[in-house]
Design a protein around this motif. Structure first.
Motif, short mmCIF file in Angstrom:
data_model
loop_
_atom_site.label_atom_id
_atom_site.label_comp_id
_atom_site.label_asym_id
_atom_site.label_seq_id
_atom_site.Cartn_x
_atom_site.Cartn_y
_atom_site.Cartn_z
N UNK A 198 22.28 28.66 19.29
CA UNK A 198 23.43 28.24 19.18
C UNK A 198 23.89 27.29 20.33
N UNK A 199 24.44 26.21 19.91
CA UNK A 199 25.05 25.18 20.95
C UNK A 199 24.12 24.72 21.89
N UNK A 200 22.94 24.21 21.35
CA UNK A 200 22.02 23.83 22.24
C UNK A 200 21.53 22.27 22.13
N UNK A 201 21.92 21.53 20.96
CA UNK A 201 21.48 20.37 20.49
C UNK A 201 22.39 19.43 20.90
N UNK A 202 22.08 18.34 21.51
CA UNK A 202 23.14 17.22 21.78
C UNK A 202 23.24 16.23 20.50
N UNK A 203 22.16 15.88 19.83
CA UNK A 203 22.09 14.96 18.53
C UNK A 203 21.23 15.72 17.59
N UNK A 204 21.85 15.64 16.32
CA UNK A 204 21.02 16.12 15.22
C UNK A 204 21.09 14.98 14.28
N UNK A 205 19.76 14.49 13.68
CA UNK A 205 19.68 13.46 12.80
C UNK A 205 19.05 13.88 11.65
N UNK A 206 19.35 13.03 10.45
CA UNK A 206 18.29 13.57 9.15
C UNK A 206 18.65 11.86 8.70
N UNK A 207 17.37 11.46 8.63
CA UNK A 207 17.19 10.01 8.40
C UNK A 207 16.39 10.04 6.97
N UNK A 208 17.12 9.54 5.85
CA UNK A 208 16.68 9.65 4.39
C UNK A 208 16.12 11.01 3.97
N UNK A 209 16.91 12.11 4.41
CA UNK A 209 16.47 13.31 4.05
C UNK A 209 17.44 14.38 3.50
N UNK A 210 18.82 14.16 4.19
CA UNK A 210 20.06 15.12 3.89
C UNK A 210 20.16 15.39 2.39
N UNK A 211 20.01 14.36 1.58
CA UNK A 211 20.29 14.38 0.12
C UNK A 211 19.15 15.59 -0.49
N UNK A 212 18.20 16.01 0.23
CA UNK A 212 17.10 17.07 -0.45
C UNK A 212 17.45 18.37 0.09
N UNK A 213 18.41 18.42 1.06
CA UNK A 213 18.85 19.66 1.67
C UNK A 213 19.83 20.35 0.59
N UNK A 214 19.77 21.87 1.06
CA UNK A 214 21.23 22.40 0.51
C UNK A 214 22.30 22.06 1.55
N UNK A 215 22.86 21.10 1.10
CA UNK A 215 23.83 20.52 2.10
C UNK A 215 24.88 21.35 2.53
N UNK A 216 25.55 22.15 1.98
CA UNK A 216 26.48 23.20 2.53
C UNK A 216 25.96 24.00 3.50
N UNK A 217 24.67 24.33 3.26
CA UNK A 217 24.08 25.36 4.15
C UNK A 217 23.54 24.74 5.52
N UNK A 218 23.02 23.35 5.15
CA UNK A 218 22.80 22.60 6.38
C UNK A 218 23.78 22.08 7.29
N UNK A 219 24.88 21.91 6.94
CA UNK A 219 25.97 21.36 7.63
C UNK A 219 26.64 22.50 8.25
N UNK A 220 26.42 23.66 7.77
CA UNK A 220 26.88 25.11 8.86
C UNK A 220 25.78 25.27 9.88
N UNK A 221 24.59 24.85 9.39
CA UNK A 221 23.72 25.07 10.54
C UNK A 221 23.65 24.17 11.59
N UNK A 222 23.78 22.84 11.21
CA UNK A 222 23.99 21.94 12.25
C UNK A 222 25.30 22.29 13.13
#
Length: 274
Positions: free
Chosen positions: A101-125
């Motif tokens: 928790x609280x360890x990442x300065x920048x999280x990117x997803x390049x041409x990938x986010x649309x393949x994720x379970x988007x609500x779950x990923x945003x909570x994880x980010x």
């Protein structure tokens, strides 16, 4: 759950060879992080990193960079080309990341986010980002444009549009009519006050015509057609290539063209007191 469409080694190889890295867009991401959080830039995580073309662009700006992908073939390809000592790669799903928790300065997803379970990923980010850490979700539209000296770009791009239209029926239903709408929806759903939306950012790259063909052939829609009817897929690609060469008045697919890719992206900064 994450949709797994880039699993095969041959597809991973094509992905590495032909995909266009968003160099200019990365600078905009870093400027946003600098403005919102400031330095030091310690840990960047590139989720759905594929074969790592975007991940490597972060290396010189951060103490440590981790690329993650659900596909073993993509991670293997990234590792084969890994040169920067501060980059590591991990195989994992986007919605369950191996970071505190609280360890990442920048999280990117390049041409990938649309393949994720988007609500779950945003909570994880949200979970793994530091206070004032930033999220950057990048993608580009399929309507790439070609140009070649002494050649009518409109005529060239009409053939390209026919190529994209022929592949459209094989587009994953998970993406809906247009992936940009998925990103707009995510932008609206992110509750952070400090966020930005950008579109129509053109990235241009010279390459042989054969590489442009390889780029389109790496798309999930072409790969779906290739699985369903290899002869039809190969015939379509060959016909498009020959027509483009005819318009360009050249006899080699190694003739250089300029490919313009239209990026869109969202940037969001996790509040200090989230």
């Amino acid at each position: 759950m994450t949709h797994r469409l880039f699993e095969g080694k041959q597809h991973a190889s094509s992905y590495f060879k032909y995909r266009i890295s968003p160099d200019h867009v990365i600078q905009q991401v870093l400027d946003f992080l600098e403005k919102q959080k400031g330095r030091p830039f310690e840990l960047a995580v590139d989720v759905g990193c594929g074969s790592g073309q975007g991940t490597v662009l972060l290396a010189k700006h951060f103490t440590s960079v981790v690329g993650t992908d659900v596909s073993p073939a993509q991670v293997e390809m990234a590792l084969q080309h890994a040169k920067e000592p501060n980059i590591t790669y991990r195989q994992c799903v986007a919605e369950e990341l191996p970071f505190a928790d609280g360890s990442v300065d920048l999280m990117t997803a390049m041409s990938a986010f649309h393949w994720f379970d988007r609500p779950r990923f945003l909570r994880e980010a949200h979970r793994v980002l530091k206070p004032r850490g930033c999220l950057a979700l990048l993608n580009y539209t399929v309507d790439m444009e070609l140009s070649h000296p002494d050649c009518c770009s409109d005529t060239l791009n009409q053939v390209c549009k026919e190529f994209y239209a022929a592949l459209h029926p094989y587009r994953s239903p998970h993406l809906g009519a247009s992936s940009i709408e998925l990103y707009r929806e995510a932008f609206g759903s992110i509750p952070y006050p400090d966020k930005e939306w950008h579109e129509c950012v053109w990235v241009k790259k010279p390459m042989p015509l054969s590489s442009y063909m390889g780029l389109v052939e790496s798309f999930s829609s072409y790969q779906a057609l290739l699985r369903e009817d290899p002869q039809k897929a190969t015939g379509l690609s060959q016909d498009i290539c020959h027509r483009l060469m005819s318009i360009m008045k050249v006899t080699s697919a190694e003739t250089e063209v300029v490919v313009a890719v239209k990026y869109f992206y969202l940037l969001a900064c996790k509040p200090q007191e989230a």
